[in-house]
Enzyme design. Structure first.
Site, PDB file in Angstrom:
ATOM      1  N   ASP A   1      -2.357  -7.580 -11.842  1.00 60.02           N
ATOM      2  CA  ASP A   1      -2.971  -6.942 -12.801  1.00 60.02           C
ATOM      3  C   ASP A   1      -2.141  -6.352 -14.040  1.00 60.02           C
ATOM      4  O   ASP A   1      -2.189  -5.945 -15.224  1.00 60.02           O
ATOM      5  CB  ASP A   1      -4.041  -5.800 -12.325  1.00 60.02           C
ATOM      6  CG  ASP A   1      -5.085  -6.691 -11.610  1.00 60.02           C
ATOM      7  OD1 ASP A   1      -5.762  -7.345 -12.094  1.00 60.02           O
ATOM      8  OD2 ASP A   1      -5.010  -6.112 -10.413  1.00 60.02           O
TER       9      ASP A   1
ATOM     10  N   LYS B   1      -2.163  -4.492  -8.168  1.00 59.90           N
ATOM     11  CA  LYS B   1      -3.092  -5.493  -7.727  1.00 59.90           C
ATOM     12  C   LYS B   1      -4.214  -5.038  -7.579  1.00 59.90           C
ATOM     13  O   LYS B   1      -4.587  -3.823  -7.031  1.00 59.90           O
ATOM     14  CB  LYS B   1      -2.273  -6.362  -6.635  1.00 59.90           C
ATOM     15  CG  LYS B   1      -1.037  -7.240  -7.186  1.00 59.90           C
ATOM     16  CD  LYS B   1      -0.742  -8.061  -6.296  1.00 59.90           C
ATOM     17  CE  LYS B   1      -1.480  -9.007  -5.615  1.00 59.90           C
ATOM     18  NZ  LYS B   1      -2.612  -9.932  -6.500  1.00 59.90           N
TER      19      LYS B   1
ATOM     20  N   GLY C   1      -9.296  -7.869  -8.294  1.00 62.17           N
ATOM     21  CA  GLY C   1     -10.301  -8.613  -7.713  1.00 62.17           C
ATOM     22  C   GLY C   1     -10.936  -8.101  -6.446  1.00 62.17           C
ATOM     23  O   GLY C   1     -11.598  -8.755  -5.745  1.00 62.17           O
TER      24      GLY C   1
ATOM     25  N   GLU D   1      -4.058  -9.102   0.283  1.00 59.33           N
ATOM     26  CA  GLU D   1      -2.885  -9.672  -0.278  1.00 59.33           C
ATOM     27  C   GLU D   1      -1.583  -8.849  -0.146  1.00 59.33           C
ATOM     28  O   GLU D   1      -0.551  -9.264   0.125  1.00 59.33           O
ATOM     29  CB  GLU D   1      -3.280  -9.309  -1.930  1.00 59.33           C
ATOM     30  CG  GLU D   1      -4.316  -9.992  -2.425  1.00 59.33           C
ATOM     31  CD  GLU D   1      -4.807  -9.673  -3.884  1.00 59.33           C
ATOM     32  OE1 GLU D   1      -5.441 -10.464  -4.619  1.00 59.33           O
ATOM     33  OE2 GLU D   1      -4.595  -8.692  -4.371  1.00 59.33           O
TER      34      GLU D   1
END
Ligand code: 5RP
Length: 220
Positions: A84, A94, A97, A103
């Site tokens: 992001d 990040k 989502g 991740e």
């Protein structure tokens, strides 16, 4: 060039890093979806794929790949994911989502982490994008209050649960001037599963697409 075209360009450029026999970790998001669409073209190079989310696993299966669990695959040679926000120190935000925990596990487990972004994600100081934080549901209000003390404005993601069955708080108005210190500090709040600052395990390579084409930045 439109943002969607830049994402496509970054995904295409990342293919070159996939070497024969690769155990590949695959991130989550629209940029990574471009990569997944291209993976069948280099299928013979990819030995094993591991997914960072159920959404990615489903897309990989639809593209004809058998998806392995990290506990069976061994550590990935390469992890490719979007972000992001990213800065010149290869620190990232990040979790837009919601897949930040898996991740972060894959990024840490992998020998090499390549982040693919379009230039809208490139920032001087992290924090304009609200910081995603995965929390266990019963601790949500407690954790939110701790972020208010750090001058953040937490907003609970409505009607949303992560693949791990947890909630996500998006923390607005944080200026992340010291990502290493803040990642560590926020991670220690009881009830926090993962914060979306990726500084202790930064990207090794950033593939950034802009109107000028692809820039490949390598961390020294
Ligand atoms: C998902 C992520 C994504 O990498 C991030 O949100 C970027 O997504 P996109 O490629 O759709 O812009 O961290 O949890």
């Amino acid at each position: 060039m439109r943002q969607a075209e830049k994402k496509q360009l970054a995904a295409q450029a990342a293919l070159e890093f996939i070497e024969p026999g690769c155990i590949l970790g695959v991130g989550t998001g629209t940029t990574v979806n471009c990569l997944i669409d291209l993976l069948p073209d280099i299928r013979s190079k990819v030995d094993t794929v591991v997914a960072s989310s159920e959404e990615t696993a489903n897309r990989l299966r639809a593209a004809g790949f058998e998806v392995s669990e990290l506990s069976q695959s061994g550590d990935p040679d390469l992890y490719i994911d979007g972000a992001d926000e990213a800065n010149k120190h290869f620190h990232l935000i990040k979790g837009g989502g919601g897949a930040l925990t898996r991740e972060k596990v894959l990024a840490n487990a992998s020998r090499k982490f390549i982040c693919i972004i379009d230039d809208s994600k490139w920032v001087g100081v992290l924090g304009k994008f609200p910081l995603p934080v995965e929390v266990i549901p019963m601790a949500q209000s407690y954790v939110a209050r701790q972020f208010i003390k750090s001058r953040g404005q937490p907003v609970a993601r409505e009607n949303y649960l992560t693949d791990n069955g947890n909630a996500v708080l998006d923390i607005y108005r944080l200026t992340i001037t010291n990502p290493l210190e803040m990642e560590q500090r926020f991670n220690q709040i009881p009830g926090v599963v993962t914060v979306g600052i990726f500084a202790h395990r930064p990207a090794d390579i950033i593939v950034r697409a802009s109107d000028d084409g692809i820039q490949t930045l390598e961390r020294r």
